[in-house]
Write a protein that holds these residues in place. Structure first.
Motif, PDB file in Angstrom:
ATOM      1  N   LYS A  34      26.402  40.739   3.914  1.00 51.91           N
ATOM      2  CA  LYS A  34      27.194  39.770   4.654  1.00 51.91           C
ATOM      3  C   LYS A  34      26.260  38.711   5.247  1.00 51.91           C
ATOM      4  O   LYS A  34      25.318  39.052   5.963  1.00 51.91           O
ATOM      5  CB  LYS A  34      27.928  40.538   5.760  1.00 51.91           C
ATOM      6  CG  LYS A  34      28.815  39.729   6.640  1.00 51.91           C
ATOM      7  CD  LYS A  34      29.528  40.669   7.591  1.00 51.91           C
ATOM      8  CE  LYS A  34      30.041  39.928   8.803  1.00 51.91           C
ATOM      9  NZ  LYS A  34      30.686  40.798   9.755  1.00 51.91           N
ATOM     10  N   PRO A  35      26.457  37.434   4.931  1.00 49.23           N
ATOM     11  CA  PRO A  35      25.563  36.414   5.471  1.00 49.23           C
ATOM     12  C   PRO A  35      25.745  36.270   6.974  1.00 49.23           C
ATOM     13  O   PRO A  35      26.827  36.518   7.496  1.00 49.23           O
ATOM     14  CB  PRO A  35      25.988  35.143   4.743  1.00 49.23           C
ATOM     15  CG  PRO A  35      27.381  35.391   4.324  1.00 49.23           C
ATOM     16  CD  PRO A  35      27.510  36.864   4.104  1.00 49.23           C
ATOM     17  N   GLN A  36      24.689  35.872   7.641  1.00 44.11           N
ATOM     18  CA  GLN A  36      24.748  35.723   9.091  1.00 44.11           C
ATOM     19  C   GLN A  36      24.816  34.253   9.480  1.00 44.11           C
ATOM     20  O   GLN A  36      24.511  33.884  10.594  1.00 44.11           O
ATOM     21  CB  GLN A  36      23.520  36.375   9.714  1.00 44.11           C
ATOM     22  CG  GLN A  36      23.492  37.861   9.537  1.00 44.11           C
ATOM     23  CD  GLN A  36      22.118  38.406   9.792  1.00 44.11           C
ATOM     24  OE1 GLN A  36      21.434  38.789   8.879  1.00 44.11           O
ATOM     25  NE2 GLN A  36      21.710  38.415  11.027  1.00 44.11           N
ATOM     26  N   GLN A  37      25.225  33.421   8.549  1.00 45.18           N
ATOM     27  CA  GLN A  37      25.329  31.990   8.790  1.00 45.18           C
ATOM     28  C   GLN A  37      26.808  31.631   8.826  1.00 45.18           C
ATOM     29  O   GLN A  37      27.578  32.078   7.985  1.00 45.18           O
ATOM     30  CB  GLN A  37      24.617  31.245   7.670  1.00 45.18           C
ATOM     31  CG  GLN A  37      24.403  29.793   7.947  1.00 45.18           C
ATOM     32  CD  GLN A  37      23.527  29.156   6.879  1.00 45.18           C
ATOM     33  OE1 GLN A  37      22.743  29.826   6.231  1.00 45.18           O
ATOM     34  NE2 GLN A  37      23.689  27.870   6.694  1.00 45.18           N
ATOM     35  N   ALA A  38      27.205  30.832   9.819  1.00 45.21           N
ATOM     36  CA  ALA A  38      28.620  30.509   9.983  1.00 45.21           C
ATOM     37  C   ALA A  38      28.775  29.128  10.593  1.00 45.21           C
ATOM     38  O   ALA A  38      27.833  28.556  11.131  1.00 45.21           O
ATOM     39  CB  ALA A  38      29.300  31.548  10.867  1.00 45.21           C
ATOM     40  N   GLU A  39      30.009  28.624  10.498  1.00 44.96           N
ATOM     41  CA  GLU A  39      30.350  27.349  11.127  1.00 44.96           C
ATOM     42  C   GLU A  39      31.199  27.633  12.356  1.00 44.96           C
ATOM     43  O   GLU A  39      32.078  28.495  12.330  1.00 44.96           O
ATOM     44  CB  GLU A  39      31.133  26.481  10.148  1.00 44.96           C
ATOM     45  CG  GLU A  39      31.495  25.134  10.724  1.00 44.96           C
ATOM     46  CD  GLU A  39      32.278  24.262   9.760  1.00 44.96           C
ATOM     47  OE1 GLU A  39      32.779  23.226  10.206  1.00 44.96           O
ATOM     48  OE2 GLU A  39      32.391  24.616   8.579  1.00 44.96           O
ATOM     49  N   VAL A  40      30.941  26.897  13.440  1.00 42.08           N
ATOM     50  CA  VAL A  40      31.699  27.056  14.679  1.00 42.08           C
ATOM     51  C   VAL A  40      33.049  26.374  14.506  1.00 42.08           C
ATOM     52  O   VAL A  40      33.128  25.200  14.172  1.00 42.08           O
ATOM     53  CB  VAL A  40      30.932  26.448  15.877  1.00 42.08           C
ATOM     54  CG1 VAL A  40      31.775  26.527  17.137  1.00 42.08           C
ATOM     55  CG2 VAL A  40      29.598  27.153  16.067  1.00 42.08           C
ATOM     56  N   ILE A  41      34.131  27.132  14.716  1.00 42.83           N
ATOM     57  CA  ILE A  41      35.497  26.637  14.573  1.00 42.83           C
ATOM     58  C   ILE A  41      36.110  26.300  15.933  1.00 42.83           C
ATOM     59  O   ILE A  41      36.846  25.337  16.071  1.00 42.83           O
ATOM     60  CB  ILE A  41      36.379  27.689  13.852  1.00 42.83           C
ATOM     61  CG1 ILE A  41      35.809  28.015  12.475  1.00 42.83           C
ATOM     62  CG2 ILE A  41      37.824  27.240  13.758  1.00 42.83           C
ATOM     63  CD1 ILE A  41      35.728  26.837  11.529  1.00 42.83           C
ATOM     64  N   ALA A  42      35.807  27.112  16.952  1.00 44.39           N
ATOM     65  CA  ALA A  42      36.344  26.877  18.298  1.00 44.39           C
ATOM     66  C   ALA A  42      35.369  27.439  19.324  1.00 44.39           C
ATOM     67  O   ALA A  42      34.668  28.412  19.045  1.00 44.39           O
ATOM     68  CB  ALA A  42      37.714  27.531  18.450  1.00 44.39           C
ATOM     69  N   VAL A  43      35.342  26.823  20.502  1.00 38.67           N
ATOM     70  CA  VAL A  43      34.413  27.226  21.568  1.00 38.67           C
ATOM     71  C   VAL A  43      35.201  27.432  22.851  1.00 38.67           C
ATOM     72  O   VAL A  43      36.043  26.605  23.201  1.00 38.67           O
ATOM     73  CB  VAL A  43      33.331  26.133  21.789  1.00 38.67           C
ATOM     74  CG1 VAL A  43      32.394  26.510  22.911  1.00 38.67           C
ATOM     75  CG2 VAL A  43      32.557  25.872  20.509  1.00 38.67           C
ATOM     76  N   GLY A  44      34.912  28.539  23.545  1.00 43.80           N
ATOM     77  CA  GLY A  44      35.553  28.812  24.823  1.00 43.80           C
ATOM     78  C   GLY A  44      35.067  27.845  25.890  1.00 43.80           C
ATOM     79  O   GLY A  44      34.095  27.109  25.695  1.00 43.80           O
ATOM     80  N   PRO A  45      35.699  27.873  27.066  1.00 44.28           N
ATOM     81  CA  PRO A  45      35.365  26.914  28.123  1.00 44.28           C
ATOM     82  C   PRO A  45      34.067  27.225  28.877  1.00 44.28           C
ATOM     83  O   PRO A  45      33.564  26.378  29.598  1.00 44.28           O
ATOM     84  CB  PRO A  45      36.567  27.005  29.060  1.00 44.28           C
ATOM     85  CG  PRO A  45      37.067  28.412  28.868  1.00 44.28           C
ATOM     86  CD  PRO A  45      36.826  28.718  27.411  1.00 44.28           C
ATOM     87  N   GLY A  46      33.534  28.438  28.715  1.00 48.70           N
ATOM     88  CA  GLY A  46      32.341  28.801  29.498  1.00 48.70           C
ATOM     89  C   GLY A  46      32.762  29.106  30.919  1.00 48.70           C
ATOM     90  O   GLY A  46      33.705  29.852  31.146  1.00 48.70           O
ATOM     91  N   GLY A  47      32.082  28.503  31.891  1.00 47.53           N
ATOM     92  CA  GLY A  47      32.440  28.714  33.285  1.00 47.53           C
ATOM     93  C   GLY A  47      31.755  29.940  33.847  1.00 47.53           C
ATOM     94  O   GLY A  47      30.645  30.286  33.463  1.00 47.53           O
ATOM     95  N   CYS A  48      32.436  30.634  34.745  1.00 48.84           N
ATOM     96  CA  CYS A  48      31.870  31.806  35.401  1.00 48.84           C
ATOM     97  C   CYS A  48      32.274  33.066  34.627  1.00 48.84           C
ATOM     98  O   CYS A  48      33.443  33.415  34.561  1.00 48.84           O
ATOM     99  CB  CYS A  48      32.370  31.884  36.831  1.00 48.84           C
ATOM    100  SG  CYS A  48      31.511  33.093  37.827  1.00 48.84           S
ATOM    101  N   VAL A  49      31.284  33.724  34.010  1.00 52.18           N
ATOM    102  CA  VAL A  49      31.527  34.938  33.245  1.00 52.18           C
ATOM    103  C   VAL A  49      30.664  36.046  33.831  1.00 52.18           C
ATOM    104  O   VAL A  49      29.451  35.917  33.902  1.00 52.18           O
ATOM    105  CB  VAL A  49      31.201  34.723  31.748  1.00 52.18           C
ATOM    106  CG1 VAL A  49      31.403  36.000  30.972  1.00 52.18           C
ATOM    107  CG2 VAL A  49      32.049  33.606  31.172  1.00 52.18           C
ATOM    108  N   ASP A  50      31.266  37.144  34.259  1.00 49.02           N
ATOM    109  CA  ASP A  50      30.573  38.274  34.887  1.00 49.02           C
ATOM    110  C   ASP A  50      29.721  37.826  36.063  1.00 49.02           C
ATOM    111  O   ASP A  50      28.601  38.282  36.259  1.00 49.02           O
ATOM    112  CB  ASP A  50      29.704  39.016  33.863  1.00 49.02           C
ATOM    113  CG  ASP A  50      30.530  39.680  32.778  1.00 49.02           C
ATOM    114  OD1 ASP A  50      31.671  40.084  33.079  1.00 49.02           O
ATOM    115  OD2 ASP A  50      30.036  39.798  31.641  1.00 49.02           O
ATOM    116  N   GLY A  51      30.214  36.875  36.850  1.00 53.66           N
ATOM    117  CA  GLY A  51      29.513  36.416  38.042  1.00 53.66           C
ATOM    118  C   GLY A  51      28.376  35.446  37.784  1.00 53.66           C
ATOM    119  O   GLY A  51      27.662  35.055  38.701  1.00 53.66           O
ATOM    120  N   LYS A  52      28.183  35.031  36.542  1.00 55.47           N
ATOM    121  CA  LYS A  52      27.111  34.081  36.210  1.00 55.47           C
ATOM    122  C   LYS A  52      27.721  32.828  35.606  1.00 55.47           C
ATOM    123  O   LYS A  52      28.681  32.897  34.847  1.00 55.47           O
ATOM    124  CB  LYS A  52      26.146  34.698  35.194  1.00 55.47           C
ATOM    125  CG  LYS A  52      25.424  35.906  35.695  1.00 55.47           C
ATOM    126  CD  LYS A  52      24.538  36.461  34.596  1.00 55.47           C
ATOM    127  CE  LYS A  52      23.896  37.762  35.066  1.00 55.47           C
ATOM    128  NZ  LYS A  52      23.192  38.435  33.996  1.00 55.47           N
TER     129      LYS A  52
END
Length: 94
Positions: A34-52
């Motif tokens: 399975k190749p480990q190369q991919a194209e980004v289709i969608a990105v989450g907003p980020g923000g505060c995750v687990d207090g960071k």
């Protein structure tokens, strides 16, 4: 239907694996990894995750290399995607 990632998650679409090596040797189906190369289709907003605070460093359309065993495989409308956390992405190809 559309996949919308939450938090620091990224939706990837795996790029097609090459079926021949650079020297022209054809690889049989079972020996292809399975190749480990991919194209980004969608990105989450980020923000505060687990207090960071998490800043998203990838964007839609980027080609990336991700960890070998990372993510969750999802099939939606006959298309296969992988949902990974941003820290499972190792590099952006430029």
């Amino acid at each position: 239907m559309k996949l919308v990632p939450l938090g620091d998650r990224v939706v990837l679409k795996q790029l097609a694996a090459e079926e021949t090596t650079k020297s022209g040797i054809v690889l049989p189906g079972q020996s292809k990894e399975k190749p480990q190369q991919a194209e980004v289709i969608a990105v989450g907003p980020g923000g505060c995750v687990d207090g960071k605070e998490v800043k998203m460093e990838v964007k839609v359309g980027d080609q990336v290399i991700y960890s070998k065993y990372a993510g969750t495989d999802v099939k939606l409308e006959e298309e296969e995607y992988i949902i990974v956390k941003q820290n499972d992405i190792l590099a952006i190809l430029q």
